[in-house]
Design an enzyme around this catalytic site. Sequence first.
Site, mmCIF file in Angstrom:
data_model
loop_
_atom_site.group_PDB
_atom_site.id
_atom_site.type_symbol
_atom_site.label_atom_id
_atom_site.label_comp_id
_atom_site.label_asym_id
_atom_site.label_seq_id
_atom_site.Cartn_x
_atom_site.Cartn_y
_atom_site.Cartn_z
ATOM 1 N N GLU A 372 0.878 -1.278 -0.116
ATOM 2 C CA GLU A 372 0.148 0.057 0.010
ATOM 3 C C GLU A 372 0.855 1.280 -0.151
ATOM 4 O O GLU A 372 1.781 1.119 0.625
ATOM 5 C CB GLU A 372 -0.960 -0.266 1.409
ATOM 6 C CG GLU A 372 -1.264 1.340 1.928
ATOM 7 C CD GLU A 372 -1.942 0.823 3.285
ATOM 8 O OE1 GLU A 372 -2.178 -0.410 3.777
ATOM 9 O OE2 GLU A 372 -1.991 2.028 4.151
ATOM 10 N N HIS A 457 -2.414 -6.216 10.991
ATOM 11 C CA HIS A 457 -3.181 -7.261 10.360
ATOM 12 C C HIS A 457 -3.098 -8.768 11.076
ATOM 13 O O HIS A 457 -2.506 -9.753 10.658
ATOM 14 C CB HIS A 457 -3.000 -7.578 8.939
ATOM 15 C CG HIS A 457 -3.126 -6.411 7.876
ATOM 16 N ND1 HIS A 457 -2.290 -6.235 6.679
ATOM 17 C CD2 HIS A 457 -4.137 -5.556 8.309
ATOM 18 C CE1 HIS A 457 -2.920 -5.211 6.459
ATOM 19 N NE2 HIS A 457 -3.818 -4.471 7.109
ATOM 20 N N ASN A 495 -5.219 -6.676 2.328
ATOM 21 C CA ASN A 495 -5.612 -5.913 3.660
ATOM 22 C C ASN A 495 -7.001 -6.864 3.813
ATOM 23 O O ASN A 495 -7.550 -7.379 3.111
ATOM 24 C CB ASN A 495 -6.041 -4.668 3.550
ATOM 25 C CG ASN A 495 -4.973 -3.669 2.750
ATOM 26 O OD1 ASN A 495 -4.752 -4.024 1.616
ATOM 27 N ND2 ASN A 495 -4.486 -2.810 3.674
#
Length: 517
Positions: A372, A457, A495
């Site tokens: 990202e 995460h 994600n």
Amino acid sequence: MLSSMSTAASASPRRALSDGDRVPALVIGSGYGGAVAALRLTQAGIPTQIVEMGRSWDTPGSDGQIFCGMLNPDERSFWLADRTDAPVSNFIGFNINRDIDRYVGVLDSERFSGIRVYQGRGVGGGSLVNGGMAVTPKRDYFEEILPSVDPNAMYNTYFPRANAGLGVNHIDQDWFESTPWYKFARTGRTTAERSGFTTTFVPNVYDFEYMKKEEAGEVQASGLGGEVIYGNNAGKKSLDKTYLAQAAATGKLTITALHQVTGVAPASGAGYDVTMEQIDERGNVIATKVVTADQVFFAAGSVGTSKLLVSMKAQGHLPNLSSQVGEGWGNNGNIMFGRANHMWHPTGSKQATIPSMGIDNWSDPAAPVFAEIAPLPAGLETYVSLYLAITKNPERARFQFDSGTGKVDLSWAVSQNQVGIDMTKKVFDKINRREATIYRTDLFGVYKRWGDDFTYHPLGGCVLNEATDNYGRLSEYPGLYVVDGSLVPGNVGVNPFVTITALAERNMDQIISTDLA
Ligand code: FAE
């Protein structure tokens, strides 16, 4: 499927559970798994109680705002901490964290011996603090990590259902190309593509049309106002505005906030006794309650659910749980880092807090990385390109109960991130060589290049079809279910919240039609 998105935060608790209550369905935690479970249970006509350790974020503070911004954090920022613990902790030699009062703030950085795990705390769980990036995983990788799940059902029914329920939307690409607020993403794209890497737009649950109005000065600034990891005061479709609001609208949901579940054990007779501690806003325990539930849905997140189940098994309250409980935890290969651009490649003093683009090198077996392009909204030009890389790190860890401390630790060691760093370097060393640039070493400590000691995460710890059956049932204990990120085996390549939501949709469909009909 959800027909419309309610904008009212109508997911407020209507009453707190009382000691001795008996309820049909109790959901522990109000993040993605918990919100899906609550909606589908209430729609099936089953009165449902969510128990959430964090507060309900629906009341403004003395400044008139519900959440504080990233550049001026106060007690609302962190969960029961004396000091902020920002992921980007340093800048040009200075630690930018600051002292705060202990309060039930919205972001927790939970410390284990080898890793800090960032998690949202409050009604809405991680949806309150996350970047909203709503990514459906690549089908071939999903099939690899969860081979027991029918991919057709996921990609034809449950991923579309999750995307609709979450309110996922796409950025207007013309606007993206012209707005100063995404200069950082365009710079990240230019440098990646010049080295032969592919970039892709990333969908989000932040309302990009609202963001355009922010730029025009027509509405309150949030994504353009330096708000994200300590909450967005506007613009974001967090779960309290989508799934939880829809569940509340059935009239069959209650949410008991500021109650932390500490134990689950078979009740005498039928069902399960759920023990919980009520806390005040400074974290003091003010009551202990036991509520008996016919069905209990574990939705406390990968860490919360794994910790509860591992300690219940070890302490003999749920002794027959599978030996796989606590296993298979991973950090989704997270590595954060920055590059120093040249002065002719500025990233902009204006930066949206909501990411909208990624570098997709996942199909390269030598360097499977989805990175990202992250904002660093410092309010001034920094020339920094910041990235959160998701790597195909195969390392896993386990949760273990320590009878000496009575606590659960996670066996992850910092060195387990080296394989992820090596993958990341293959991509970004190439970019640095092409651009004649270097990594920043001042963002994660003093002369520390990699943000490799934390994750956004957490995944696994109660893996689907290993610790549970193929639908999240803890089969040794009929009526106990797992519905959150602990089902996902450590890494999903993107994600994770769309995957968590879609899996919860799939599993709840099955559970409601076969177990609760
Ligand atoms: P989660 O959302 O963590 O919900 C668990 C809930 O249970 C929380 O509200 C807890 O307070 C509560 N809880 C825990 N223990 C107890 C207990 N004992 N008793 C009562 N309540 C309890 O779980 N993911 C994306 O897909 N895109 C992004 O852009 C993204 N950005 C992120 C940025 C940040 C800063 C962070 C921290 C995470 C980000 N994530 C992102 C990850 C995402 O938020 C996370 O995977 C999900 O929230 C996990 O969903 P769960 O339902 O598993």
